[in-house]
Every structure is written in C-alpha cells, then in structure tokens.
Design a protein around this motif. Structure first.
Motif, mmCIF file in Angstrom:
data_model
loop_
_atom_site.group_PDB
_atom_site.id
_atom_site.type_symbol
_atom_site.label_atom_id
_atom_site.label_comp_id
_atom_site.label_asym_id
_atom_site.label_seq_id
_atom_site.Cartn_x
_atom_site.Cartn_y
_atom_site.Cartn_z
ATOM 1 N N LYS A 133 -14.781 1.500 31.131
ATOM 2 C CA LYS A 133 -14.916 0.244 30.593
ATOM 3 C C LYS A 133 -13.378 0.002 29.753
ATOM 4 N N ARG A 134 -12.899 0.871 29.302
ATOM 5 C CA ARG A 134 -11.615 1.026 28.739
ATOM 6 C C ARG A 134 -10.305 0.707 29.810
ATOM 7 N N LEU A 135 -10.456 1.506 30.976
ATOM 8 C CA LEU A 135 -9.290 1.465 31.778
ATOM 9 C C LEU A 135 -9.325 0.144 32.612
ATOM 10 N N PHE A 136 -10.738 -0.424 33.122
ATOM 11 C CA PHE A 136 -10.722 -1.784 33.669
ATOM 12 C C PHE A 136 -10.670 -2.739 32.915
ATOM 13 N N TYR A 137 -10.449 -2.647 31.484
ATOM 14 C CA TYR A 137 -10.144 -3.694 30.595
ATOM 15 C C TYR A 137 -8.858 -4.397 31.007
ATOM 16 N N PHE A 138 -7.759 -3.436 31.706
ATOM 17 C CA PHE A 138 -6.634 -4.029 32.047
ATOM 18 C C PHE A 138 -6.714 -5.045 33.228
ATOM 19 N N THR A 139 -7.766 -4.929 33.915
ATOM 20 C CA THR A 139 -7.914 -6.031 34.964
ATOM 21 C C THR A 139 -8.903 -7.026 34.390
ATOM 22 N N ASP A 140 -9.155 -7.793 35.619
ATOM 23 C CA ASP A 140 -10.094 -9.090 35.017
ATOM 24 C C ASP A 140 -11.690 -8.460 35.226
ATOM 25 N N LYS A 141 -11.835 -7.254 35.523
ATOM 26 C CA LYS A 141 -13.220 -6.606 35.762
ATOM 27 C C LYS A 141 -13.733 -6.322 34.505
ATOM 28 N N ARG A 142 -15.001 -6.311 33.844
ATOM 29 C CA ARG A 142 -15.574 -6.083 32.780
ATOM 30 C C ARG A 142 -16.793 -5.067 33.067
ATOM 31 N N PHE A 143 -16.684 -3.806 32.943
ATOM 32 C CA PHE A 143 -17.564 -2.650 32.783
ATOM 33 C C PHE A 143 -18.678 -2.819 31.545
ATOM 34 N N TYR A 144 -19.989 -3.032 31.687
ATOM 35 C CA TYR A 144 -20.755 -3.071 30.645
ATOM 36 C C TYR A 144 -21.657 -1.693 30.609
#
Length: 256
Positions: A133-144
């Motif tokens: 979740k933290r890593l992909f926060y830098f992209t437009d993808k959100r991990f729930y």
C-alpha cells in the motif's frame, strides 16, 4: 543450484510421495548423505524406484548425484558459521532469480485493475500488505489492505472481474485462505499469490503465483528457530519497481 531451489523449479513434476521423500531428507540431511538408496526408500516407506524417479525429476542423473549435492550443502553449513552471512547469501540468490523473472503480465494486471485488494494471512504478511500500500501510493494505484472475517466477507461480496486480489501467505494451504480465493475466482476476479513454496493449493487457484524463500536460522540462546522473512519485502519492492518500468514503457509507446 541447491536442492531446495531444484525442488521449487521442478515442483510441478513432484507427487505426494516425492514431497514426502524430500520432507524426510530435509529433516535428516546429515544421515541421508551416508544412506544407500535402499535405506532411504525403507525410511520413507517407498520403493527404490520411487526414490530414483524423484531424483531424476529434479533434473539429476540419479541418486549418486543427489547425494553429492547433499554432501556439498552439508559441508557449506559446516564452513559458514555466520548466521548473518547465511541470510545475506540467501537474499542474494533470491534477488538474482527475481531479476530474471518477467513481471510484465503481472504489471499489466495491476495497471488494468479498477481496485486492488491485498490480503495478508499472518502478522508479517499483514505488515507486507501495508508495505504494498505504501509503495504503490507513489503511483495512481491504491492497494486496499484488509483482515478479519467481516472485511473478508465484504470483499468477496463486492469484487468483480475489473478488480485484482493479491494474497500474501506462507504455505498457501490454510483452509480459510483457500475458501476466500475460490469465492473470489467465482466472481471472475484475478488473483496474484505470494507463497513460500511454488506448489500449493493457493498457487493452483491463482492466476499468477510468485514465491519467496525464507531462511531458517538455528540458535541456542532463545526458544525455537528464527526464520528471516525479509524476502517478502524484497519481492514487494521488486514488483513496485517493475511496475514503474512498465509505466515508462507504456508512456514511451504512446509517444511514438
């Protein structure tokens, strides 16, 4: 290549008897290096031919070459007394394997997904889920990330074929995890799983399976054995970096 790596590489060839033989060997490596093929067969309650067939499934010429690998690995353990060095070497081997893996199709799944739900089955796995979740926060993808029966049932109820589910497990064998994965697949939702071993029920259900190797460290001062789980974090970062590369490739393609 070490025997455990061969086991993972050729896991799709192995039967239950093969896995039982390996389980015995792994627990009695020192004793097995001096056994004849007949002695090992008796210990595992299988035929001599079954043991021979098992070694050949690992791409070895036969039981003799299998014992050579076993002796070399036992000698390596004698020479390398540093726990830190042992763990670092294991990470190095894993990262070399990761560099050669093709993450393009997995990156495509992430890119196309409307929502991405990530489920960690244990304490460490839940922390890794938050790392995704933290890593992909830098992209437009959100991990729930989610956990617990209530959230589990809610995800099953609302996911569809436009979503993606990432399951982080160790064995890939827990009944509750398998039940969740089956219900998700019925909804048409693709699954990426991360497990310790390549061959397991969760991997078979998943669209894609990535596997990590953990390192067990023997110690005498504390209770039990210490198992290094940093491989999960390394894989999470590798997936993120490969996804960034994927986005760059798409951008360059669109420009041209």
């Amino acid at each position: 290549m070490r025997l455990e790596e061969l086991l993972n590489q050729y896991s799709d060839r192995l039967s239950e008897n093969d896995l039982y033989i390996w389980d015995y060997v792994e627990k009695h490596k020192k004793q097995c290096e001096n056994m004849t093929i007949e002695e090992l067969a008796r210990k595992c309650n299988v035929s001599r031919t079954t043991v021979l067939r098992f070694t050949k499934k690992l791409s070895l010429k036969g039981f003799g070459e299998f014992k050579v690998h076993l002796r070399m690995e036992n000698d390596d353990k004698k020479q390398d007394t540093s726990k830190a060095v042992k763990v670092c070497l294991a990470y190095e081997e894993m990262m070399q394997d990761m560099v050669q893996q093709d993450f393009k199709e997995i990156s495509e799944l992430i890119y196309q997904a409307k929502r991405i739900f990530v489920y960690g089955t244990g304490m460490v796995q839940k922390i890794v889920a938050k790392e995704f979740k933290r890593l992909f926060y830098f992209t437009d993808k959100r991990f729930y990330d989610f956990s617990g029966m209530t959230e589990y049932e809610t995800v099953v109820k609302y996911v569809d074929s436009d979503d993606l589910v990432l399951i982080i497990s160790v064995s890939g064998e827990a009944d509750s995890t398998i039940d969740f994965a089956k219900k998700v697949r019925i909804k048409g939702t693709p699954i990426i799983s991360i497990t310790k071993q390549k061959k397991n029920p969760l991997a078979e259900i998943s669209n894609y399976n990535l596997y990590i190797s953990t390192t067990m460290v023997e110690q005498n001062l504390c209770k039990g054995r210490y198992e290094s789980m940093t491989s999960y974090y390394i894989l999470a970062e590798m997936m993120f970096l490969r996804y960034l590369e994927y986005l760059e490739e798409r951008s360059q393609s669109d420009e041209s």
